[in-house]
Write an enzyme that holds these catalytic residues in place. Structure first.
Site, PDB file in Angstrom:
ATOM      1  N   ASP A   1     -81.580  87.792 -17.530  1.00 35.29           N
ATOM      2  CA  ASP A   1     -80.354  87.004 -17.565  1.00 35.29           C
ATOM      3  C   ASP A   1     -79.712  87.076 -16.189  1.00 35.29           C
ATOM      4  O   ASP A   1     -80.213  87.740 -15.281  1.00 35.29           O
ATOM      5  CB  ASP A   1     -79.415  87.491 -18.677  1.00 35.29           C
TER       6      ASP A   1
ATOM      7  N   ASP B   1     -79.103  92.625 -16.536  1.00 38.22           N
ATOM      8  CA  ASP B   1     -79.107  93.837 -17.366  1.00 38.22           C
ATOM      9  C   ASP B   1     -80.008  93.707 -18.586  1.00 38.22           C
ATOM     10  O   ASP B   1     -80.167  94.658 -19.346  1.00 38.22           O
ATOM     11  CB  ASP B   1     -77.687  94.248 -17.770  1.00 38.22           C
TER      12      ASP B   1
ATOM     13  N   ASP C   1     -77.026  88.449 -14.769  1.00 37.60           N
ATOM     14  CA  ASP C   1     -76.597  89.699 -14.143  1.00 37.60           C
ATOM     15  C   ASP C   1     -77.675  90.764 -14.188  1.00 37.60           C
ATOM     16  O   ASP C   1     -77.481  91.875 -13.696  1.00 37.60           O
ATOM     17  CB  ASP C   1     -75.291  90.218 -14.747  1.00 37.60           C
TER      18      ASP C   1
ATOM     19  N   SER D   1     -72.664  86.985 -17.025  1.00 40.01           N
ATOM     20  CA  SER D   1     -73.900  87.318 -17.720  1.00 40.01           C
ATOM     21  C   SER D   1     -74.726  86.068 -18.021  1.00 40.01           C
ATOM     22  O   SER D   1     -75.109  85.349 -17.114  1.00 40.01           O
ATOM     23  CB  SER D   1     -73.578  88.098 -18.995  1.00 40.01           C
TER      24      SER D   1
END
Length: 442
Positions: free
Chosen positions: A235, A239, A237, A94
């Protein structure tokens, strides 16, 4: 130390998160959910392909059929596990720095593993008793495209022609992360003029992966330079999505989440958000007649509540938004799409923000060793009771004044207690912050 963080398993690659460890994680997850169809995706970190290969080997050894979609954002995995596969894994750490990596595990239906599943996962991993299959029952491996079906389903939820008619000019910063493919495609489909920065797959990051005001100066400057309608950053990843307005000014996730909630919620609908979120959302809900459900801080708690309560939307102040019509996980791409949809009714991003009430929120840390956290929090509650303060203990202690609130929470990663305050003036927010710190004093 607990295996799972607030979201997934994380650590320094090749030290904490080794190929050997990832192989066992794959065997563990395959034992827990399989044999079944598992989608695997990864972010752009230099170690993600290596670790993905190890995890895939572990899944195959348990009889799971693996579908490798390569570099893709986390929301793609959530959506795929809800619509076409039995489970999913996202290789990512993340917003952590580039030397970190890890994995997020998604169950059938698109929901990230919760506390119950985490306990089961750890038991299997620690026992080493994996359900491996014979040579003739090893799972199959194939590559697939899960990004295109995701984009098609996401765009079906908004008014495409209305968005296209606005011809938005958008600066997007994927941060050299997992959104480098999907976001430019989405903006093109929506008729936007897209200016992409940090859009190359370098395996490293042009900025730190955490999209915060102090890491996004390039985005702010580019928005001003290009005279764009707004900027958006993700960010690693993908999400979470955060925004700046047409002036290059950062807009807090509390504000953008409340804007989206206002555009989606109708009377009787439920909106889910953690206890630390601004009171802006309470004002928005009072106008629409929606119900606000507060949860502990953490995406999995918001997601669980969205699912169990049948909510139409959930969000966190860090830019993580959940759109259950698409999937029950945080979704940066859908946040961008929905923001474009709602902005069609305004002259500018700033004018949309101006419709919301203004609050000031401050944050501080108070040093406190882990062995003293419980006693310190108990003392704070006793002092608050003596002062006649109302409080909630959903997550930490949230104390309510007539004109604001104070939240005190124990950090799960540092020897500190976190103090939040909010009020309609900055001076009053500062007073409440100092009062919160005083409640924790010896």
């Amino acid at each position: 130390m607990a295996l799972f963080s607030t979201t997934g398993i994380r650590g320094i690659a090749n030290i904490d998160i080794t190929p050997e460890f990832m192989l066992d994680l794959g065997k563990t997850f395959g034992t827990m959910v399989g044999p079944c169809k598992v989608l695997v995706a990864r972010d752009t970190r230099t170690t993600s392909e290596m670790l993905s290969n190890s995890l895939i080997a572990g899944l195959l050894s348990t009889g799971c059929d693996v579908f490798d979609t390569g570099i893709a954002a986390g929301p793609v995995v959530n959506h795929a596990a809800q619509s076409a596969y039995d489970a999913g894994v996202m290789i990512t750490s993340s917003h952590n720095p580039p030397e970190y990596n890890g994995a997020k595990f998604i169950l059938k239906g698109g929901k990230e593993v919760g506390e119950k599943e985490e306990i089961e996962f750890e038991k299997i991993l620690n026992s080493g008793k994996f359900t491996t299959v014979s040579w003739d029952k090893v799972g199959s491996y194939s590559e697939c495209d899960s990004v295109s079906p995701y984009i098609m389903d996401a765009l079906a939820l908004v008014d495409l022609e209305k968005i296209k008619s606005k011809k938005f000019r958008v600066v997007a910063d994927p941060g050299n992360g997992a959104q480098i493919d999907a976001v430019p495609r989405i903006l093109k489909e929506l008729g936007c003029e897209a200016i992409i920065i940090n859009g190359e797959n370098t395996g490293k990051f042009g900025r730190l992966p955490e999209p915060r005001p102090e890491t996004l100066s390039e985005l702010f400057e580019e928005v001003r330079k290009q005279k764009a309608d707004f900027g958006v950053a993700f960010d690693c990843d993908g999400d979470r999505a955060v925004f700046c307005n047409e002036k290059g000014e950062f807009i807090m996730g509390d504000v953008t989440g409340s804007m989206i909630a206002d555009s989606l919620a109708e009377k009787g609908d439920k909106i889910v958000t953690p206890v630390a979120t601004s009171s802006i959302i309470d004002d928005v809900a009072s106008n629409s007649g929606a119900e606000i459900v507060r949860t502990r801080v953490g995406a999995k708690y918001v997601s669980d509540s969205v699912i169990s309560g049948g909510a139409v939307f959930g969000f966190e102040e860090n830019g993580g938004c959940i759109f259950p019509k698409l999937s029950p996980g945080r979704d940066g791409s859908m946040t961008l799409i929905t923001m474009l949809d709602l902005l069609t009714d305004y002259d500018s991003f700033s004018s949309a923000v101006s419709t919301l009430p203004k609050y000031f929120q401050l944050k501080a840390k108070v040093e406190c060793s882990d062995d003293k956290k419980a006693d310190t929090m108990k003392r704070a509650m006793e002092r608050a009771k003596q002062d006649g303060l109302k409080f909630s203990d959903i997550d930490g202690l949230k104390f309510f004044e007539e004109d604001g609130w104070i939240l005190v929470r124990a950090s799960g990663t540092e020897p500190v207690l976190r103090v939040f305050s909010e009020a309609k003036t900055e001076s009053r927010a500062q007073e409440l912050l100092e009062r919160g710190k005083a409640l924790l004093s010896d």
